[in-house]
Design an enzyme around this catalytic site. Structure first.
Site, PDB file in Angstrom:
ATOM      1  N   SER A 228     -38.003  27.037  -9.166  1.00 46.53           N
ATOM      2  CA  SER A 228     -38.696  26.700 -10.608  1.00 46.53           C
ATOM      3  C   SER A 228     -38.919  27.938 -11.463  1.00 46.53           C
ATOM      4  O   SER A 228     -39.594  27.689 -12.371  1.00 46.53           O
ATOM      5  CB  SER A 228     -40.255  25.988  -9.976  1.00 46.53           C
ATOM      6  OG  SER A 228     -40.807  27.112  -9.580  1.00 46.53           O
TER       7      SER A 228
ATOM      8  N   SER B 129     -43.534  30.227  -6.077  1.00 40.93           N
ATOM      9  CA  SER B 129     -42.942  29.129  -6.904  1.00 40.93           C
ATOM     10  C   SER B 129     -42.354  28.105  -6.209  1.00 40.93           C
ATOM     11  O   SER B 129     -42.258  28.286  -5.051  1.00 40.93           O
ATOM     12  CB  SER B 129     -41.393  29.869  -7.753  1.00 40.93           C
ATOM     13  OG  SER B 129     -40.726  29.789  -6.672  1.00 40.93           O
ATOM     14  N   ASP B 130     -42.330  26.881  -6.863  1.00 41.61           N
ATOM     15  CA  ASP B 130     -41.678  25.912  -5.977  1.00 41.61           C
ATOM     16  C   ASP B 130     -40.255  26.267  -6.042  1.00 41.61           C
ATOM     17  O   ASP B 130     -39.844  27.119  -6.975  1.00 41.61           O
ATOM     18  CB  ASP B 130     -41.678  24.526  -6.928  1.00 41.61           C
ATOM     19  CG  ASP B 130     -41.498  23.394  -5.781  1.00 41.61           C
ATOM     20  OD1 ASP B 130     -40.873  23.613  -4.903  1.00 41.61           O
ATOM     21  OD2 ASP B 130     -41.860  22.265  -6.353  1.00 41.61           O
ATOM     22  N   TRP B 131     -39.462  26.022  -5.206  1.00 43.72           N
ATOM     23  CA  TRP B 131     -37.922  26.293  -5.061  1.00 43.72           C
ATOM     24  C   TRP B 131     -37.296  26.195  -6.200  1.00 43.72           C
ATOM     25  O   TRP B 131     -36.911  24.933  -6.536  1.00 43.72           O
ATOM     26  CB  TRP B 131     -37.439  25.906  -3.676  1.00 43.72           C
ATOM     27  CG  TRP B 131     -37.758  26.511  -2.447  1.00 43.72           C
ATOM     28  CD1 TRP B 131     -36.740  26.786  -1.643  1.00 43.72           C
ATOM     29  CD2 TRP B 131     -39.042  27.070  -1.942  1.00 43.72           C
ATOM     30  NE1 TRP B 131     -37.484  27.601  -0.468  1.00 43.72           N
ATOM     31  CE2 TRP B 131     -38.898  27.748  -1.109  1.00 43.72           C
ATOM     32  CE3 TRP B 131     -40.247  26.875  -2.388  1.00 43.72           C
ATOM     33  CZ2 TRP B 131     -39.716  28.225  -0.015  1.00 43.72           C
ATOM     34  CZ3 TRP B 131     -41.138  27.429  -1.640  1.00 43.72           C
ATOM     35  CH2 TRP B 131     -41.288  28.039  -0.599  1.00 43.72           C
TER      36      TRP B 131
END
Length: 740
Positions: free
Chosen positions: A275, A271-273
């Site tokens: 997200s 995941s993006d941080w």
């Protein structure tokens, strides 16, 4: 605070754990010896490991334990996974549980040029060297995953993160990203291609819902990701913040359907941080490692503790009570273990290198080759180093640190050669003087912090210096501050900031011998262009920036970079901006990509709008002709290869390189099409007065369009045109052919 593993410690712990476990539980060993690392062998090992992991251990592997790491399983000798931001350098060490710099003294690195510069080289071999040398630095820093490269398409010049990406064209981005990935992963470091998908702006990035046609999705926004997976065999991929058709992209159905099923991606989705927004969707739709959702894992509160991540305790409970299948966590763990065997349990992994002469050489080579000469009236460039002449270098960007700021891609290089330093070291005879001319303030997210110096005084001093100089080099553009080229939000104005246009106009009044070193990762408004004799687009060039700029300004290097995105004359000439607010930036909830497949030069070409500078454009200190363009036959079926041959002649008085670009268009198509699309290119280096024959090969099947009626690709039969030139708007030869 993380204590870095040393190789002998890892081996000792692994051996100790494995010996005990083998003796007590007859569990297969975790370690892989040299010669054993076949796919079948490792997959069998993964099966045996999953069989003995507890449910709690498996769930713990799917979410963060710190800002940039996930848990291993100590009792089995399974190591942690350590990540670092990229994509043009290994970020400084971050604290375990906060975004501050950890204060290490041994984490200074080589800053490579930003990816817009790499794309501008149009040189896949150089992309491989870039990736390999960057991978060596990540390995030395004991990372397992480098969070890059970025391949989101350049849709608007306002996107604060465009400088991290590979331009507006999916074919160029695809061609450049594959060797970059292979170079990184040759070091046993996973590249993590990002941000999947449609993360084409920073403004409202965490909530905007993107609506786009299936054709634009598959033809424009996904090809570079697909190439990264199927041709680059990338080991990791990062989700994005935005929504697509109402569902967050980090756990969107397209991750499972397109990425993992249709494309066969066998790596890890990270995941993006912060997200991730749902335990159920994260479990079902593809994300394997959840990062960054909380910020207080070891702080004073427990509300955001890592155990409360969506893929932590809530995931564990959902499996235990039967809401979710254990098969879901098994698939995630399988992918994570595969990543571990490819990286930190890879027996062929080297030790890496940091800040070597080779790294600096490659950084300088990429920087110099990516610089684009935009204007050169009266052969303003190159500037000779002569006794008795004075060169005034005016502008804050001549000395400003450009590796700091910009968001998560900011770096802590061992050194950064400024443009001013590079010019001073190169010019031994001419007199170099500098004044700032303007000040923008610090490189921070807080845009309210004012500049420290008096702007009027800087302006007056610049005019005085310009009057006394023989030549003026204005070093300006954008920087890595908030609302400039920076993560977190987009630009707010197309024009140059900080009063630069006024300053340029005033300098011109006192000295007509004016050139511009334009430092940006984005297109900018150029009303000031007639006031300059020469313009060099220099990007953000990293550690060796000043040396590379001096190489080109002096003529030691003949520029050969080409623009990887179009420069519009006016903001509304850009397709995304031409449709109003709903197209960009959206209404705060939804956004429609109304330009559809007509992104970048596709829009300018098809709508007959003249750009300021076209995609693929770039001048040289030499001159080239493209001649004798031929194709291997006049008719092709879907299985044929279209081979385009041509001669390139250097008619100038020095060596140089030209990028020959091959576009294809389908007139009178039954579906809407751009006038032409890039389908191949070749960079040819030539000594003065010499000629080479070169070729570009295109698979006829690659001329297909995405057919929404069958949700697959269709190759339309009929007449096509081949366009060969050295920019999207500078075509030297047009040839008709048939697909039957």
């Amino acid at each position: 605070m993380r204590v870095p593993f040393k190789k002998n410690i890892i081996v000792f712990i692994l051996c100790l754990n494995i010996t005990c476990i083998l003796a007590q539980n007859k569990i297969p060993k975790i370690q892989v010896e040299k010669g054993e690392a076949t796919t079948a062998f490792i997959e069998a090992k993964i099966d045996s490991i999953i069989a003995v992991l507890t449910l709690e251990e498996k769930v713990a592997m799917t979410h963060a334990q710190s800002k940039f790491s996930t848990k291993g399983v100590a009792r089995l000798g399974i190591p942690e996974v350590w990540m670092s931001d990229g994509p043009h350098g290994v970020r400084e060490e971050i604290s375990w549980d906060a975004w501050e710099n950890a204060g290490w003294s041994n984490d200074s690195i080589t800053a490579f040029p930003a990816l817009t510069c790499l794309a501008a080289t149009f040189n896949p071999e150089l992309a491989n060297k870039y990736g390999y040398n960057l991978g060596e630095e990540a390995r030395y820093r004991e990372k397992d995953v480098l969070l890059g490269p970025g391949v989101n398409i350049y849709r608007t010049p306002f996107n604060g993160r465009n400088f991290e990406y590979l331009g507006e064209d999916p074919f160029l981005a695809s061609t450049m990203v594959v060797p970059y990935i292979k170079g990184i992963q040759e070091n046993g470091i996973a590249a993590c291609v990002k941000h999947f998908a449609l993360n084409n702006q920073e403004h409202w990035r965490d909530k905007i819902n993107v609506e786009v046609s299936d054709r634009a999705l598959h033809e424009i926004y996904l090809p570079a990701f697909k190439a990264a997976v199927q041709k680059g065999n990338v080991w990791a991929l990062m989700g994005a913040y935005n929504k697509f058709r109402g569902q967050y992209t980090t756990h969107n159905k397209i991750l499972h359907k397109i990425l993992k099923t249709d494309w066969g991606f066998d790596g890890v989705v990270i995941s993006d941080w912060s997200s991730v927004h749902s335990t159920k969707e994260a479990a079902l739709y593809g994300v394997d490692m959840e990062m960054g959702t909380g910020t207080d894992g070891l702080g004073t509160t427990t509300s955001n503790h890592y155990e409360h991540y969506y893929l932590a305790t809530p995931f564990l409970k959902a499996i235990k009570n039967g809401e979710l299948s254990e098969d879901l966590v098994n698939d995630k763990v399988r992918r994570i273990l595969r990543l571990i065997y490819r990286t930190n349990l890879n027996p062929d992994r080297g030790l890496g290198k940091l800040n070597t002469k080779q790294h600096h050489k490659v950084a300088r080579e990429v920087a110099a080759e990516g610089i684009v000469l935009l204007k050169n009236q009266d052969n303003f460039f190159p500037i000779q180093d002569k006794e008795g002449i004075t060169i005034a270098v005016i502008g804050e960007n001549a000395t400003r640190n450009m590796t700091q700021g910009g968001g998560s891609s900011q770096l802590k290089p061992l050194f950064e050669i400024s443009p001013l330093q590079g010019l001073k070291e190169r010019y031994k005879h001419a007199k170099i003087i500098h004044t700032m001319g303007y000040e923008s303030g610090p490189s921070v997210y807080d845009a309210t912090i004012p500049a420290a110096l008096n702007q009027d005084s800087l302006y007056v001093k610049a005019i005085e210096v310009a009057k006394k100089a023989d030549i003026v080099l204005f070093a300006g553009g954008l920087n890595k501050s908030y609302h400039q080229d920076s993560e977190g939000d987009d630009r707010e104005n197309f024009a140059l900031p900080y009063g630069q246009e006024k300053l340029i106009n005033s300098i011109y009044e006192v000295n007509k011998n004016l050139g511009f070193l334009l430092l940006t990762g984005n297109a900018v408004g150029m009303n000031w262009l007639p006031k300059t004799k020469g313009v060099i687009q220099t990007w953000y060039l990293g550690s060796m920036a000043g040396y590379a700029i001096a190489d080109v300004v002096s003529g030691d290097v003949n520029p050969s970079g080409k623009l990887p995105f179009s420069f519009p004359k006016e903001l509304n000439d850009n397709a995304a901006h031409s449709f109003g607010e709903i197209s960009y930036p959206g209404n705060g909830v939804d956004q429609e990509y109304k330009e559809d497949i007509f992104v970048g030069y596709r829009w300018f070409d098809t709508k007959k709008i003249e750009p300021q500078y076209a995609f693929g454009y770039g001048l040289s200190y030499s001159n080239f002709t493209i001649s004798d363009v031929k194709i291997n036959q006049a008719k092709f079926n879907k299985n044929d290869k279209i081979k385009v041959t041509f001669n390139v002649t250097n008619t100038g008085d020095r060596e140089g390189a030209e990028v020959v670009q091959v576009y294809v268009g389908k007139p009178k198509s039954k579906v809407k099409r751009a006038l032409k699309e890039l389908k191949g290119f070749a960079k040819i280096s030539l000594d003065k007065g010499t000629e080479k024959t070169a070729s570009v090969t295109i698979n006829a099947s690659d001329l297909a369009y995405y057919n929404t009626e069958i949700s697959d690709w269709s190759l339309e039969k009929g007449t096509y045109y081949l366009y060969v030139g050295n920019a999207s708007n500078n075509i030297k030869k047009k040839i008709k052919f048939i697909i039957y």
